[in-house]
Design a protein around this motif. Structure first.
Motif, short mmCIF file in Angstrom:
data_model
loop_
_atom_site.label_atom_id
_atom_site.label_comp_id
_atom_site.label_asym_id
_atom_site.label_seq_id
_atom_site.Cartn_x
_atom_site.Cartn_y
_atom_site.Cartn_z
N SER A 172 30.74 52.56 29.37
CA SER A 172 29.76 52.37 28.34
C SER A 172 28.33 52.52 29.06
O SER A 172 27.27 52.77 28.17
N GLY A 173 28.18 52.50 30.32
CA GLY A 173 27.00 52.89 30.86
C GLY A 173 26.28 51.33 31.05
O GLY A 173 24.95 51.28 31.33
N LEU A 198 31.35 47.85 36.47
CA LEU A 198 32.73 47.14 36.58
C LEU A 198 33.70 48.42 35.75
O LEU A 198 33.50 48.80 34.74
N GLY A 199 34.56 48.92 36.68
CA GLY A 199 35.46 50.11 36.27
C GLY A 199 36.30 49.68 35.15
O GLY A 199 36.59 50.50 34.07
N ASP A 200 36.98 48.63 34.79
CA ASP A 200 37.94 48.32 33.83
C ASP A 200 38.06 46.86 33.34
O ASP A 200 38.71 45.98 33.84
N PRO A 201 36.90 46.57 32.45
CA PRO A 201 36.68 45.14 32.19
C PRO A 201 37.88 44.54 31.43
O PRO A 201 38.53 45.37 30.58
N LEU A 202 38.07 43.34 31.72
CA LEU A 202 39.15 42.71 31.09
C LEU A 202 38.26 41.42 30.37
O LEU A 202 38.05 40.46 31.00
N LEU A 203 38.39 41.45 28.94
CA LEU A 203 37.71 40.16 28.41
C LEU A 203 38.99 39.24 27.92
O LEU A 203 39.79 39.42 27.38
N GLU A 233 41.97 45.87 37.23
CA GLU A 233 42.42 45.95 38.51
C GLU A 233 41.38 45.56 39.52
O GLU A 233 41.19 44.30 39.75
N ASP A 234 40.16 46.39 40.01
CA ASP A 234 39.46 46.08 40.81
C ASP A 234 38.19 45.08 40.33
O ASP A 234 37.43 45.41 39.66
N PRO A 235 38.12 43.89 40.80
CA PRO A 235 37.36 42.67 40.20
C PRO A 235 36.01 42.95 41.00
O PRO A 235 35.50 41.95 41.37
N THR A 236 35.11 44.23 40.96
CA THR A 236 34.00 44.41 41.45
C THR A 236 33.16 45.26 40.74
O THR A 236 33.59 46.27 40.31
N GLY A 237 32.00 44.76 40.33
CA GLY A 237 31.07 45.59 39.73
C GLY A 237 30.22 44.55 38.71
O GLY A 237 30.50 43.26 38.48
N SER A 238 29.35 45.24 38.11
CA SER A 238 28.40 44.56 37.07
C SER A 238 28.74 44.86 35.70
O SER A 238 29.36 45.59 35.57
N TYR A 239 28.58 43.95 34.69
CA TYR A 239 28.90 44.07 33.32
C TYR A 239 28.11 43.23 32.37
O TYR A 239 27.05 42.74 32.95
N GLN A 240 27.93 43.65 31.04
CA GLN A 240 27.49 43.13 30.15
C GLN A 240 28.38 42.68 29.25
O GLN A 240 29.17 43.09 28.48
#
Length: 158
Positions: free
Chosen positions: A61-62, A66-71, A113-120
């Motif tokens: 969503s820009g 974070l490539g594949d967020p899991l909530l 998967e890869d738990p690296t990155g920023s998110y909102q």
């Protein structure tokens, strides 16, 4: 009123988290993947019977990298309630939830998967109560008493 809360130090992935938000707020965080930093928990107080929507957005969503967020959603003891991965056609996540008790819940921001990155992490109250003051909506405003004609004549003192 929407507040944006930014993670300044790593959010614990437990009920010991130092971060809390309210319905309507956004939490902006980062997962480093280092030393078990694979999920951030944020506390939120919900009201029984009220419906909420929670969004975890990343690269799709820009709103982060974070490539594949899991909530995930947890109860006041940290017990698992539900989770969502890849809501709709993208890789962002969303949970619709009606609270079963008044109190604290926890939202977990992680990755499939890869738990690296920023998110909102955003929250929304779906059925906000409206404030009507002393006026109830759809109130019956008719008077059931019979109206009589006003008295005729002159008023005293005229």
């Amino acid at each position: 009123m929407q507040n944006i809360i930014t993670e300044t130090s790593d959010a614990e992935s437990s009920v010991l988290t130092a971060y809390a938000i309210s319905a309507g707020d956004t939490f902006s965080g980062t997962l480093s993947g280092d030393l078990g930093d694979t999920e951030d928990w944020v506390a939120i107080t919900l009201e029984s019977g009220r419906s909420y929507e929670f969004y975890l957005n990343g690269r799709y969503s820009g709103n982060g990298t974070l490539g594949d967020p899991l909530l995930s959603l947890y109860d006041f003891n940290g017990g698992y309630i539900t989770s969502n991965d890849d809501y709709g056609s993208g890789t962002d996540s969303r949970i619709n939830f009606t609270a079963s008790y008044n109190g604290i819940y926890y939202l977990g921001a992680g990755a499939y998967e890869d738990p690296t990155g920023s998110y909102q992490l955003s929250t929304e109250l779906l059925n906000p109560e409206r404030e009507y003051g002393n006026f109830a909506p759809n109130a019956n405003l008719t008077n059931s008493t019979t109206h009589q004609a006003p008295p005729t004549g002159t008023l005293p003192g005229s």
